[in-house]
Design a protein around this motif. Structure first.
Motif, PDB file in Angstrom:
ATOM      1  N   VAL A   1      13.512 123.029  96.614  1.00 30.86           N
ATOM      2  CA  VAL A   1      12.154 123.423  96.221  1.00 30.86           C
ATOM      3  C   VAL A   1      11.204 122.277  96.547  1.00 30.86           C
ATOM      4  N   LEU A   2       9.911 122.616  96.589  1.00 30.87           N
ATOM      5  CA  LEU A   2       8.869 121.623  96.845  1.00 30.87           C
ATOM      6  C   LEU A   2       8.305 121.085  95.543  1.00 30.87           C
ATOM      7  N   GLU A   3       8.088 119.778  95.518  1.00 32.04           N
ATOM      8  CA  GLU A   3       7.438 119.138  94.374  1.00 32.04           C
ATOM      9  C   GLU A   3       6.187 118.422  94.880  1.00 32.04           C
ATOM     10  N   ALA A   4       5.015 118.850  94.393  1.00 33.46           N
ATOM     11  CA  ALA A   4       3.762 118.202  94.795  1.00 33.46           C
ATOM     12  C   ALA A   4       3.732 116.756  94.296  1.00 33.46           C
ATOM     13  N   LEU A   5       3.241 115.855  95.155  1.00 36.29           N
ATOM     14  CA  LEU A   5       3.182 114.436  94.802  1.00 36.29           C
ATOM     15  C   LEU A   5       1.734 113.993  94.632  1.00 36.29           C
ATOM     16  N   PRO A   6       1.457 113.079  93.700  1.00 35.93           N
ATOM     17  CA  PRO A   6       0.111 112.484  93.604  1.00 35.93           C
ATOM     18  C   PRO A   6      -0.222 111.748  94.899  1.00 35.93           C
TER      19      PRO A   6
END
Length: 441
Positions: A423-428
């Motif tokens: 899955v994709l995890e959005a990063l700051p």
């Protein structure tokens, strides 16, 4: 505060005038006309030596000094500019009257020198200079008096101090001198470069930039015509450079970063193993040169700036770019409609499906400024990143960027229980920027 703002405030208030003079003089000054030069010299000499304590950077763009009186005036200013660190000159003012060059040569605090079209007057000045110059920008010209085109011999007096050189319209043939501390080398519009003299002169280069040096058709602001080079000549020159490196066992072992265009880098044939390679203005017409360049330099990270109007040109170029590097930053310099952009993304993802990269950054342009905001939303970057994740299995990080919008970053997390396995995890933004730095961008 800008120079215009400073002058405006100084003109409105006598008290602030004297207080702001140091700030005004600390800004870089470029004198392009005789009346500017005269006014500047009188201004500096009106309050000597105080004003000279703040002057740090000066450029004199006049091609000649119109009278002996003006030469004397300028020489007085240069002799007293005790804190001057950066000086730029059109070397025409050094021919004839020696007072200007003598005043410059006597300086001990200069660190940066910019020279346009050096001739015999400039050579005489450089052989006498007392300053330990560290940075030089020079534009050579055969038309100047003496026809000097080799910075290697011209700058010999700085061989123990020079750390950075930007040379335009230069040819290098000197082999009896070395610049051991030079780590940054920029070559602009330098045709038919031979790798042997460059490696001997600058054995410890870490950062190399070559702009429109050797190409089938290239332009430069200092040339009046395009440089047309026959393809067979390029191949012969490449072969010559390869042979020299092999026979003399030459290699830039310190080299970390290289920037250039495909024909130029192909011709120079630099062998090594580097951290990052930037290919600028890449096009399918020269895509056949990319495999050889990647083999030559073995970059860990590849920045590919594709200047193309035809989507069908991209697959060949991108398929070569996906071989052997760990991180790819791709920029498409083309404004497109939404439908064209969808086809472009299909093309990019299809061509990069065999990526072995762990990081992929893609940047493109919207169709126009007026549609930029709506276009950005309509494109659905989350959906695009999802498709990139599924299309390119080895990826660990993805970044997408459109025009002036800040880039968006995702980390790919492996989850066995998920239907896709990841899955994709959005990063700051700050975490994404750190990842880009770690992979060399």
């Amino acid at each position: 505060m800008s120079r215009i703002d400073l002058l405006s405030v100084m003109g409105a208030c006598r008290t602030l005038h004297s207080m702001l003079v140091p700030h005004l003089l600390a800004i870089s000054h470029n004198l392009r006309r005789t009346n500017q030069l005269v006014s500047f010299c009188h201004f500096m000499l009106d309050d000597k030596p105080l004003r000279f304590l703040y002057l740090r950077d000066l450029t004199i763009s006049l091609t000649f000094v119109s009278s002996p009186l003006l030469s004397d005036l300028l020489a007085k200013v240069l002799r007293q500019a005790c804190k001057l660190q950066g000086l730029g000159l059109h070397c025409g003012i050094l021919e004839g009257d020696s007072r200007i060059s003598e005043a410059i040569a006597a300086h001990t605090g200069l660190r940066k020198l910019s020279l346009r079209y050096p001739g015999l007057g400039a050579r005489r000045m450089l052989t006498c200079m007392q300053s330990p110059i560290e940075v030089v920008e020079v534009i050579m010209s055969e038309a100047s008096e003496g026809g000097i085109v080799d910075p290697g011999s011209l700058l010999a007096g700085f061989c123990s101090t020079l750390t950075s050189l930007s040379a335009t319209l230069a040819r290098f043939s000197t082999t009896g001198i070395q610049y051991p501390h030079l780590t940054t080398l920029e070559l602009n519009c330098c045709n038919n470069l031979d790798i042997g003299p460059l490696m001997h002169l600058f054995p410890n280069v870490r950062n190399l930039k070559i702009v429109t040096c050797q190409g089938l058709c290239s332009h430069h602001e200092h040339t009046s015509q395009a440089v047309i080079v026959d393809e067979s000549d390029v191949k012969l020159h490449r072969l010559s450079n390869l042979v020299v490196q092999s026979e003399l066992l030459l290699q830039w072992r310190t080299l970390e970063y290289v920037q250039g265009d495909l024909p130029n880098l192909y011709c120079l044939a630099i062998r090594g193993s580097i951290r990052r390679l930037d290919i600028i203005s890449a096009d399918a017409g020269n895509a056949d040169k990319l495999p050889a360049i990647l083999t030559d330099l073995h970059p860990s990270s590849l920045f590919l700036d594709v200047n193309s109007d035809f989507y069908q040109d991209l697959p060949e170029l991108l398929q070569e770019a996906t071989k052997g590097v760990c991180a790819l930053l791709l920029i498409i310099n083309k404004r497109s409609t939404f439908e064209e952009m969808k086809r472009l993304m299909e093309c990019v993802l299809g061509a990069t499906s065999s990526l072995t990269h762990t990081f992929f950054h893609f940047k493109s342009l919207p169709p126009s400024i007026s549609f930029e905001k709506n276009y950005h939303k309509k494109l659905d970057l989350d959906k695009l990143s999802q498709r990139a994740m599924l299309k390119i299995p080895p990826l660990q990080y993805i970044s997408l960027e459109w025009n002036k919008h800040p880039p968006l970053f995702w980390r790919i997390c492996r989850i066995e229980r998920h239907s896709e396995g990841k899955v994709l995890e959005a990063l700051p933004a700050e975490v994404g920027a750190k990842v880009m730095a770690e992979v060399g961008f």
